[in-house]
Design an enzyme around this catalytic site. Structure first.
Site, PDB file in Angstrom:
ATOM      1  N   GLU A  96       0.839  -1.214   0.000  1.00 31.97           N
ATOM      2  CA  GLU A  96       0.000   0.000   0.000  1.00 31.97           C
ATOM      3  C   GLU A  96       0.866   1.253   0.000  1.00 31.97           C
ATOM      4  O   GLU A  96       0.485   2.274  -0.577  1.00 31.97           O
ATOM      5  CB  GLU A  96      -0.953  -0.032   1.213  1.00 31.97           C
ATOM      6  CG  GLU A  96      -2.036  -1.092   1.014  1.00 31.97           C
ATOM      7  CD  GLU A  96      -2.647  -1.627   2.301  1.00 31.97           C
ATOM      8  OE1 GLU A  96      -2.427  -1.046   3.379  1.00 31.97           O
ATOM      9  OE2 GLU A  96      -3.349  -2.660   2.214  1.00 31.97           O
ATOM     10  N   GLU A 164       3.357 -10.833   1.110  1.00 33.69           N
ATOM     11  CA  GLU A 164       1.943 -10.463   1.042  1.00 33.69           C
ATOM     12  C   GLU A 164       1.526 -10.326  -0.422  1.00 33.69           C
ATOM     13  O   GLU A 164       1.738  -9.263  -1.031  1.00 33.69           O
ATOM     14  CB  GLU A 164       1.716  -9.132   1.755  1.00 33.69           C
ATOM     15  CG  GLU A 164       2.137  -9.147   3.207  1.00 33.69           C
ATOM     16  CD  GLU A 164       1.444  -8.059   4.014  1.00 33.69           C
ATOM     17  OE1 GLU A 164       0.739  -8.410   4.949  1.00 33.69           O
ATOM     18  OE2 GLU A 164       1.588  -6.879   3.665  1.00 33.69           O
TER      19      GLU A 164
HETATM   20  P1  13P Z   1      -5.526  -8.226   5.323  1.00 30.04           P
HETATM   21  O1  13P Z   1      -5.226  -9.251   6.398  1.00 30.04           O
HETATM   22  O2  13P Z   1      -6.613  -7.261   5.731  1.00 30.04           O
HETATM   23  O3  13P Z   1      -5.748  -8.857   3.995  1.00 30.04           O
HETATM   24  O4  13P Z   1      -4.206  -7.303   5.187  1.00 30.04           O
HETATM   25  C1  13P Z   1      -2.968  -7.925   5.072  1.00 30.04           C
HETATM   26  C2  13P Z   1      -1.928  -6.871   5.175  1.00 30.04           C
HETATM   27  O5  13P Z   1      -1.777  -6.055   4.293  1.00 30.04           O
HETATM   28  C3  13P Z   1      -1.104  -6.841   6.392  1.00 30.04           C
HETATM   29  O6  13P Z   1      -0.017  -5.978   6.251  1.00 30.04           O
END
Ligand code: 13P
Length: 253
Positions: A96, A164
């Protein structure tokens, strides 16, 4: 190696809500007897307040830090500043941040350097888009991210990797246990070539992306998965405690 369950609260919760979470969560954590290490990364403005609260096997993290040291950088907070609040770790290179805040590989690299110099442990985040996965070699994409982020480092001290897959973050679509295991094995293999077999054997590699109590046992029990970086499911005391219990059970079993 101890499992790590880390919560990334992202931009969620007001200060009073963060405190309402922390008190019951840390009390309940103190009642558990497992060995899993537990970390929470709340929004940065709360860190100095929250970092006064602690528990056995628990520590606080920041969600990012400045790529610079002290100086005329309005709005930035340095790794040293974080360290002075009692924070012990920092997430760097979250997708992000890369997507919405222009964090290039060079910026990620500079942040890693700042964080390590401040003796913060780095949760180095990596992961591929759906398009990159479908192009066939997601391991190459992820290992290239790690290569950029670790350029010039002579050892892997203080680094944790969080894999991730971008298509699994906040989508409810988790990587299968096989997909996670195969990427984690590729990361460990790359790490062995880059930093040597001992460093690779001791590298915690966390999975992140729609990880929750209903799927965590399968993911965490994979041989190269050493816990999770949890978004949504870290916002609720019961869910996050369940994830810790799951990791504890696997560690002990
Ligand atoms: P979620 O568990 O909400 O999919 O997010 C994962 C994340 O980006 C943790 O840094």
């Amino acid at each position: 190696m101890r499992n790590i369950v880390a919560g990334n609260w992202k931009s969620n919760k007001l200060l009073n809500e963060a405190q309402e979470f922390t008190d019951p969560f840390l009390s309940a954590l103190n009642e558990l007897t497992g060995e899993t290490e537990v970390v929470i990364a709340p929004p940065a403005p709360y860190l100095a307040t929250l970092a006064k609260e602690g528990a056995y096997r628990f520590s606080w993290a920041a969600q990012q830090c400045s790529a610079h040291g002290f100086g005329a950088f309005t709005g930035e907070f340095t790794a040293e500043m974080l360290r002075s609040t009692g924070v012990q770790s920092v997430l760097i290179g979250h997708s992000e941040r890369r997507e919405h805040f222009g964090e290039t590989d060079e910026v990620v690299r500079a942040k890693v350097e700042q964080a390590l110099a401040a003796r913060l442990r780095v949760f180095l985040c990596c992961g591929e888009t759906l398009e990159q996965r479908e192009s066939g070699r997601p391991e190459d994409i992820v290992c290239a991210q790690l290569e950029h982020a670790t350029t010039g480092l002579t050892d892997a001290e203080g680094l944790v990797v969080a894999y991730e897959p971008i298509w699994a973050i906040g989508t409810g679509r988790t990587a299968t246990a096989d997909q996670a295991q195969s990427m984690h094995a590729a990361i460990r293999g790359w790490w062995a070539e880059r930093f040597g077999p001992d460093a690779a054997a001791n590298l915690p590699i966390l999975y992140g992306g729609s990880c929750k109590p209903s799927n965590a046992a399968e993911l965490f029990s994979q041989p190269d998965v050493n816990g999770g970086l949890i978004g949504g499911a870290s916002l609720k005391v019961d869910d996050f405690l369940d994830l810790v219990r799951i990791a504890d059970g696997l560690q002990n079993g």
